[in-house]
Design a protein around this motif. Structure first.
Motif, PDB file in Angstrom:
ATOM      1  N   PRO A 121       0.808  -1.230   0.000  1.00  0.00           N
ATOM      2  CA  PRO A 121       0.000   0.000   0.000  1.00  0.00           C
ATOM      3  C   PRO A 121       0.842   1.282   0.000  1.00  0.00           C
ATOM      4  O   PRO A 121       0.500   2.243  -0.688  1.00  0.00           O
TER       5      PRO A 121
ATOM      6  N   GLU B 232       1.976   5.430  -2.525  1.00  0.00           N
ATOM      7  CA  GLU B 232       2.193   6.788  -2.029  1.00  0.00           C
ATOM      8  C   GLU B 232       3.619   7.279  -2.275  1.00  0.00           C
ATOM      9  O   GLU B 232       3.846   8.484  -2.382  1.00  0.00           O
TER      10      GLU B 232
ATOM     11  N   LYS C 298     -10.825  -5.208  11.762  1.00  0.00           N
ATOM     12  CA  LYS C 298     -10.844  -4.440  10.524  1.00  0.00           C
ATOM     13  C   LYS C 298      -9.832  -5.017   9.535  1.00  0.00           C
ATOM     14  O   LYS C 298      -8.632  -5.055   9.818  1.00  0.00           O
TER      15      LYS C 298
ATOM     16  N   GLY D 123      -9.189  -6.057   4.971  1.00  0.00           N
ATOM     17  CA  GLY D 123      -9.478  -5.633   3.609  1.00  0.00           C
ATOM     18  C   GLY D 123     -10.270  -6.692   2.864  1.00  0.00           C
ATOM     19  O   GLY D 123     -11.248  -7.240   3.372  1.00  0.00           O
TER      20      GLY D 123
ATOM     21  N   GLU E  73     -12.633  -2.592   5.525  1.00  0.00           N
ATOM     22  CA  GLU E  73     -12.354  -1.170   5.393  1.00  0.00           C
ATOM     23  C   GLU E  73     -11.830  -0.843   3.992  1.00  0.00           C
ATOM     24  O   GLU E  73     -10.921  -1.514   3.493  1.00  0.00           O
ATOM     25  N   LYS E  74     -12.403   0.183   3.384  1.00  0.00           N
ATOM     26  CA  LYS E  74     -11.965   0.571   2.044  1.00  0.00           C
ATOM     27  C   LYS E  74     -10.497   0.949   2.014  1.00  0.00           C
ATOM     28  O   LYS E  74      -9.802   0.712   1.024  1.00  0.00           O
ATOM     29  N   SER E  75      -9.990   1.541   3.105  1.00  0.00           N
ATOM     30  CA  SER E  75      -8.592   1.978   3.143  1.00  0.00           C
ATOM     31  C   SER E  75      -7.621   0.808   3.099  1.00  0.00           C
ATOM     32  O   SER E  75      -6.440   0.979   2.797  1.00  0.00           O
ATOM     33  N   ARG E  76      -8.124  -0.404   3.385  1.00  0.00           N
ATOM     34  CA  ARG E  76      -7.271  -1.593   3.380  1.00  0.00           C
ATOM     35  C   ARG E  76      -7.382  -2.383   2.073  1.00  0.00           C
ATOM     36  O   ARG E  76      -6.767  -3.445   1.939  1.00  0.00           O
TER      37      ARG E  76
ATOM     38  N   ARG F 224      -6.783  -2.737  -1.960  1.00  0.00           N
ATOM     39  CA  ARG F 224      -5.959  -2.207  -3.036  1.00  0.00           C
ATOM     40  C   ARG F 224      -6.841  -1.709  -4.186  1.00  0.00           C
ATOM     41  O   ARG F 224      -7.984  -2.157  -4.345  1.00  0.00           O
TER      42      ARG F 224
ATOM     43  N   SER G 171      -2.906   1.569  13.951  1.00  0.00           N
ATOM     44  CA  SER G 171      -3.708   1.549  12.737  1.00  0.00           C
ATOM     45  C   SER G 171      -2.806   1.504  11.522  1.00  0.00           C
ATOM     46  O   SER G 171      -1.895   2.308  11.397  1.00  0.00           O
TER      47      SER G 171
ATOM     48  N   SER H 121      -3.433   1.684   7.769  1.00  0.00           N
ATOM     49  CA  SER H 121      -4.262   1.842   6.568  1.00  0.00           C
ATOM     50  C   SER H 121      -3.404   1.868   5.311  1.00  0.00           C
ATOM     51  O   SER H 121      -3.908   1.704   4.212  1.00  0.00           O
ATOM     52  N   ILE H 122      -2.080   2.106   5.475  1.00  0.00           N
ATOM     53  CA  ILE H 122      -1.177   2.032   4.321  1.00  0.00           C
ATOM     54  C   ILE H 122       0.001   1.183   4.703  1.00  0.00           C
ATOM     55  O   ILE H 122       0.240   0.892   5.855  1.00  0.00           O
TER      56      ILE H 122
END
Length: 348
Positions: free
Chosen positions: A104, A108, A222, A224, A287-290, A292, A345, A347-348
């Protein structure tokens, strides 16, 4: 802080006795376990860890004292070509594991993945060329194949970079192959499929699920996408593959070798097994943040490791369920000893 070893094996490779071995990325998940194994096998191990201002050496700070005191530790960075040239003199085997691996985060910060994974590998190859290293074992990844087009995946499967991370590892693999062909460098490429076990980052699905299952501060789990499939391999087997390819007289330089069980398992099934073993009834949240990006997600991975088996005799010794039990036990010990920070947490 040195803890009880998480390496649950008495595996010894006598061929490493008194050999000079360098491990880059020795402070990481796989690197720290490989360090333990090779010290137990009698090797003279030098461990390269990423320099930081805190003065720590990652997971090497948690290996047993009797192992730790036998390791020569250097802090540095594979991006420094001059340091790599100085560091790689007089080694029988160099295991190159140093890399940025978080998929993830590669979305970035793609430039940093090229700097570390491509330029860093180039620096090691040039150093091996100048210093006549006996053998360089370069670490690849099953992610370079992308979603399985044929099952199981052999080394002839098409290469399909579906993330900046995968693309950077493809570049490093191709450099390794080219240096074997162009400069006769004794480099071999090991391509592990999904390793898991003690010390793995919580950015990976098994440790992040276990941590949330066991943490009383987490009321929901939580995760993906649970529908993808992977070839999971307990860390004991992954580092055995490294040791065996580092010593084998039957390998071909410039060639890639898969290391995987050949067993394809869905993430959903793994999570069900974790819940069953721990008797956990917490709710699973996607979770959407998890998740790809759609075209970047690798849907399926499963290895054909017959080339590695033929060359070295390697096979997986630990079942997925046994490996999960050992990993849960390690996490329970960390909770019992107050070694887990709360409410982290990723998320990335």
């Amino acid at each position: 802080m040195h803890a009880i070893s998480a390496f649950m094996s008495e595996t010894i490779f006598e061929s490493y006795t008194n050999k000079n071995v360098l491990i880059t990325g020795a402070d990481g998940f796989i690197g720290s376990h490989l360090t333990e194994l090779l010290v137990k096998s009698g090797a003279n191990v030098t461990a390269l860890t990423l320099y930081n201002s805190f003065g720590n050496h990652g997971w090497l700070d948690y290996i047993p004292d009797q192992i730790h005191k036998s390791v020569t530790i250097y802090a540095g960075d594979v991006r420094d070509s001059a340091q790599m040239s100085r560091l790689t003199r007089d080694y029988d085997v160099v295991f190159h594991l140093a890399a940025l691996i978080g998929i993830p985060y590669s979305y970035e910060a793609a430039h940093s993945y090229i700097d570390v994974n491509v330029h860093g590998t180039l620096n090691l190859l040039e150093a091996a060329r100048s210093n006549r290293v006996g053998r360089l074992v370069h670490t690849s990844t099953s992610e370079i194949y992308g979603s399985a087009q044929t099952r199981p995946i052999s080394e002839t499967h098409p290469i399909h970079g579906q993330s900046p991370y995968a693309a950077s590892k493809i570049g490093a693999d191709q450099l390794s192959e080219s240096y074997a062909r162009s400069h006769n460098i004794p480099v071999v490429i090991l391509r592990p499929f999904n390793a898991f076990g003690p010390r793995q980052s919580e950015r990976a699905v098994i440790p992040t699920a276990i941590r949330q299952i066991l943490d009383p501060a987490c009321h929901k789990i939580k995760l993906g996408d649970l529908s993808t499939t992977r070839d999971f391999n307990y860390i004991h087997d992954t580092v055995r593959a490294f040791a065996m390819i580092g010593e084998s007289n039957n390998i071909e330089f410039g060639t890639a070798y898969n290391a995987g069980s050949g067993v394809e398992t869905s993430i959903h099934r793994v999570i069900d097994k974790l819940l069953e073993i721990t008797k956990c009834d917490k709710k699973i949240i996607s979770e959407k943040s998890r998740v790809r990006p759609k075209n970047s997600e690798v849907r399926a991975l499963v290895a054909d490791a017959s080339r590695l088996k033929k060359a070295t005799g390697w096979t997986c010794e630990t079942t997925l369920e046994d490996g999960i039990h050992k990993t849960i036990d390690w996490w329970r010990n960390r909770f019992a000893n107050g070694l887990v920070r709360r409410n982290k947490s990723f998320s990335i």
